[in-house]
Design a protein around this motif. Sequence first.
Motif, PDB file in Angstrom:
ATOM      1  N   MET A  77       0.849  -1.178   0.000  1.00 21.26           N
ATOM      2  CA  MET A  77       0.000   0.000   0.000  1.00 21.26           C
ATOM      3  C   MET A  77       0.896   1.243   0.000  1.00 21.26           C
ATOM      4  SD  MET A  77      -2.711   1.280   2.912  1.00 21.26           S
ATOM      5  CE  MET A  77      -2.927  -0.384   3.404  1.00 21.26           C
ATOM      6  N   GLU A  78       0.551   2.172  -0.840  1.00 21.06           N
ATOM      7  CA  GLU A  78       1.286   3.433  -0.901  1.00 21.06           C
ATOM      8  C   GLU A  78       0.396   4.570  -0.410  1.00 21.06           C
ATOM      9  OE1 GLU A  78       3.177   4.397  -4.572  1.00 21.06           O
ATOM     10  OE2 GLU A  78       3.488   2.293  -5.045  1.00 21.06           O
ATOM     11  N   THR A  79       1.064   5.649   0.043  1.00 22.75           N
ATOM     12  CA  THR A  79       0.336   6.876   0.390  1.00 22.75           C
ATOM     13  C   THR A  79       1.014   8.037  -0.342  1.00 22.75           C
ATOM     14  OG1 THR A  79       1.599   7.688   2.283  1.00 22.75           O
ATOM     15  CG2 THR A  79      -0.009   5.929   2.707  1.00 22.75           C
ATOM     16  N   ASN A  80       0.395   9.200  -0.307  1.00 22.69           N
ATOM     17  CA  ASN A  80       0.994  10.388  -0.913  1.00 22.69           C
ATOM     18  C   ASN A  80       2.125  10.942  -0.048  1.00 22.69           C
ATOM     19  OD1 ASN A  80      -1.217  11.051   0.875  1.00 22.69           O
ATOM     20  ND2 ASN A  80      -0.914  13.178   0.309  1.00 22.69           N
ATOM     21  N   ASN A  81       2.309  10.436   1.161  1.00 30.05           N
ATOM     22  CA  ASN A  81       3.382  10.879   2.043  1.00 30.05           C
ATOM     23  C   ASN A  81       4.631  10.051   1.750  1.00 30.05           C
ATOM     24  OD1 ASN A  81       1.753  12.772   3.358  1.00 30.05           O
ATOM     25  ND2 ASN A  81       0.860  11.153   4.613  1.00 30.05           N
ATOM     26  N   LYS A  82       5.553  10.646   1.028  1.00 29.94           N
ATOM     27  CA  LYS A  82       6.724   9.920   0.536  1.00 29.94           C
ATOM     28  C   LYS A  82       7.995  10.182   1.342  1.00 29.94           C
ATOM     29  CE  LYS A  82       4.506   8.454  -3.147  1.00 29.94           C
ATOM     30  NZ  LYS A  82       3.826   7.200  -3.012  1.00 29.94           N
ATOM     31  N   GLU A  83       8.038  11.279   2.133  1.00 28.88           N
ATOM     32  CA  GLU A  83       9.268  11.663   2.820  1.00 28.88           C
ATOM     33  C   GLU A  83       9.462  10.957   4.158  1.00 28.88           C
ATOM     34  OE1 GLU A  83      11.584  13.649   1.383  1.00 28.88           O
ATOM     35  OE2 GLU A  83      10.265  13.573  -0.359  1.00 28.88           O
ATOM     36  N   GLY A  84       8.359  10.719   4.880  1.00 27.35           N
ATOM     37  CA  GLY A  84       8.485  10.165   6.224  1.00 27.35           C
ATOM     38  C   GLY A  84       7.309   9.280   6.582  1.00 27.35           C
ATOM     39  N   CYS A  85       6.688   9.609   7.704  1.00 28.21           N
ATOM     40  CA  CYS A  85       5.563   8.840   8.239  1.00 28.21           C
ATOM     41  C   CYS A  85       4.454   8.656   7.194  1.00 28.21           C
ATOM     42  CB  CYS A  85       5.018   9.569   9.463  1.00 28.21           C
ATOM     43  SG  CYS A  85       3.571   8.817  10.206  1.00 28.21           S
ATOM     44  N   ALA A  86       3.944   7.436   7.067  1.00 22.49           N
ATOM     45  CA  ALA A  86       2.884   7.143   6.099  1.00 22.49           C
ATOM     46  C   ALA A  86       1.621   7.941   6.379  1.00 22.49           C
ATOM     47  CB  ALA A  86       2.562   5.650   6.110  1.00 22.49           C
ATOM     48  N   LEU A  87       1.389   8.345   7.647  1.00 19.58           N
ATOM     49  CA  LEU A  87       0.188   9.107   7.975  1.00 19.58           C
ATOM     50  C   LEU A  87       0.428  10.611   7.899  1.00 19.58           C
ATOM     51  CD1 LEU A  87      -2.795   8.943   9.042  1.00 19.58           C
ATOM     52  CD2 LEU A  87      -1.796   9.406  11.291  1.00 19.58           C
ATOM     53  N   CYS A  88       1.473  11.119   8.561  1.00 21.97           N
ATOM     54  CA  CYS A  88       1.638  12.573   8.698  1.00 21.97           C
ATOM     55  C   CYS A  88       2.857  13.138   7.965  1.00 21.97           C
ATOM     56  CB  CYS A  88       1.685  12.964  10.164  1.00 21.97           C
ATOM     57  SG  CYS A  88       3.192  12.456  11.011  1.00 21.97           S
ATOM     58  N   ASP A  89       3.660  12.280   7.378  1.00 22.65           N
ATOM     59  CA  ASP A  89       4.854  12.648   6.621  1.00 22.65           C
ATOM     60  C   ASP A  89       5.968  13.253   7.485  1.00 22.65           C
ATOM     61  OD1 ASP A  89       5.993  12.301   4.134  1.00 22.65           O
ATOM     62  OD2 ASP A  89       5.529  14.319   3.444  1.00 22.65           O
ATOM     63  N   ALA A  90       5.862  13.166   8.813  1.00 22.84           N
ATOM     64  CA  ALA A  90       6.937  13.641   9.690  1.00 22.84           C
ATOM     65  C   ALA A  90       8.197  12.825   9.433  1.00 22.84           C
ATOM     66  CB  ALA A  90       6.536  13.509  11.160  1.00 22.84           C
ATOM     67  N   THR A  91       9.344  13.492   9.486  1.00 23.17           N
ATOM     68  CA  THR A  91      10.602  12.799   9.188  1.00 23.17           C
ATOM     69  C   THR A  91      11.363  12.392  10.444  1.00 23.17           C
ATOM     70  OG1 THR A  91      11.683  14.933   8.935  1.00 23.17           O
ATOM     71  CG2 THR A  91      10.862  13.870   6.926  1.00 23.17           C
ATOM     72  N   TRP A  92      10.829  12.713  11.624  1.00 19.48           N
ATOM     73  CA  TRP A  92      11.456  12.247  12.865  1.00 19.48           C
ATOM     74  C   TRP A  92      10.879  10.863  13.199  1.00 19.48           C
ATOM     75  CZ3 TRP A  92       8.321  10.973  16.933  1.00 19.48           C
ATOM     76  CH2 TRP A  92       7.026  11.488  16.895  1.00 19.48           C
ATOM     77  N   GLY A  93      11.554  10.159  14.051  1.00 20.54           N
ATOM     78  CA  GLY A  93      11.063   8.856  14.502  1.00 20.54           C
ATOM     79  C   GLY A  93      11.319   7.780  13.468  1.00 20.54           C
ATOM     80  N   GLU A  94      11.310   6.581  13.918  1.00 19.22           N
ATOM     81  CA  GLU A  94      11.536   5.445  13.026  1.00 19.22           C
ATOM     82  C   GLU A  94      10.812   4.255  13.620  1.00 19.22           C
ATOM     83  OE1 GLU A  94      15.272   3.053  11.180  1.00 19.22           O
ATOM     84  OE2 GLU A  94      15.520   5.187  11.556  1.00 19.22           O
ATOM     85  N   TYR A  95       9.500   4.223  13.402  1.00 18.27           N
ATOM     86  CA  TYR A  95       8.650   3.176  13.944  1.00 18.27           C
ATOM     87  C   TYR A  95       8.047   2.413  12.771  1.00 18.27           C
ATOM     88  CZ  TYR A  95       5.003   0.940  16.689  1.00 18.27           C
ATOM     89  OH  TYR A  95       4.190   0.013  17.297  1.00 18.27           O
TER      90      TYR A  95
END
Length: 97
Positions: A1-19
């Motif tokens: 499954m892909e989302t439009n958020n490509k830089e980071g988090c699949a939901l919010c696109d935040a680039t901090w964290g690595e879960y």
Amino acid sequence: METNNKEGCALCDATWGEYYREIDGEKMLFCCNICADIFGNMVAEIKRRTGWNSIDYVELVGNYSSGRNCKARNGGSEYKYYFRTYSDGRLMKFEDR
């Protein structure tokens, strides 16, 4: 499954964290466990409402405070919806659009 958020988090696109969490058999990147909970709950609700077995793509527009207007696609089918969540990841509101 892909989302439009490509830089980071699949939901919010935040680039901090690595879960990472497996959603529908795919290992997906999230910034935190709350975003993973929200995404998983959203996917379950889409499947419940559409009867789809899988989702190919999700476009998410919006944020936690105002809610998100979204589109999900499965093959040639599209489903539009809006949702907001509580701070713990539970769905507060989910509407067909």
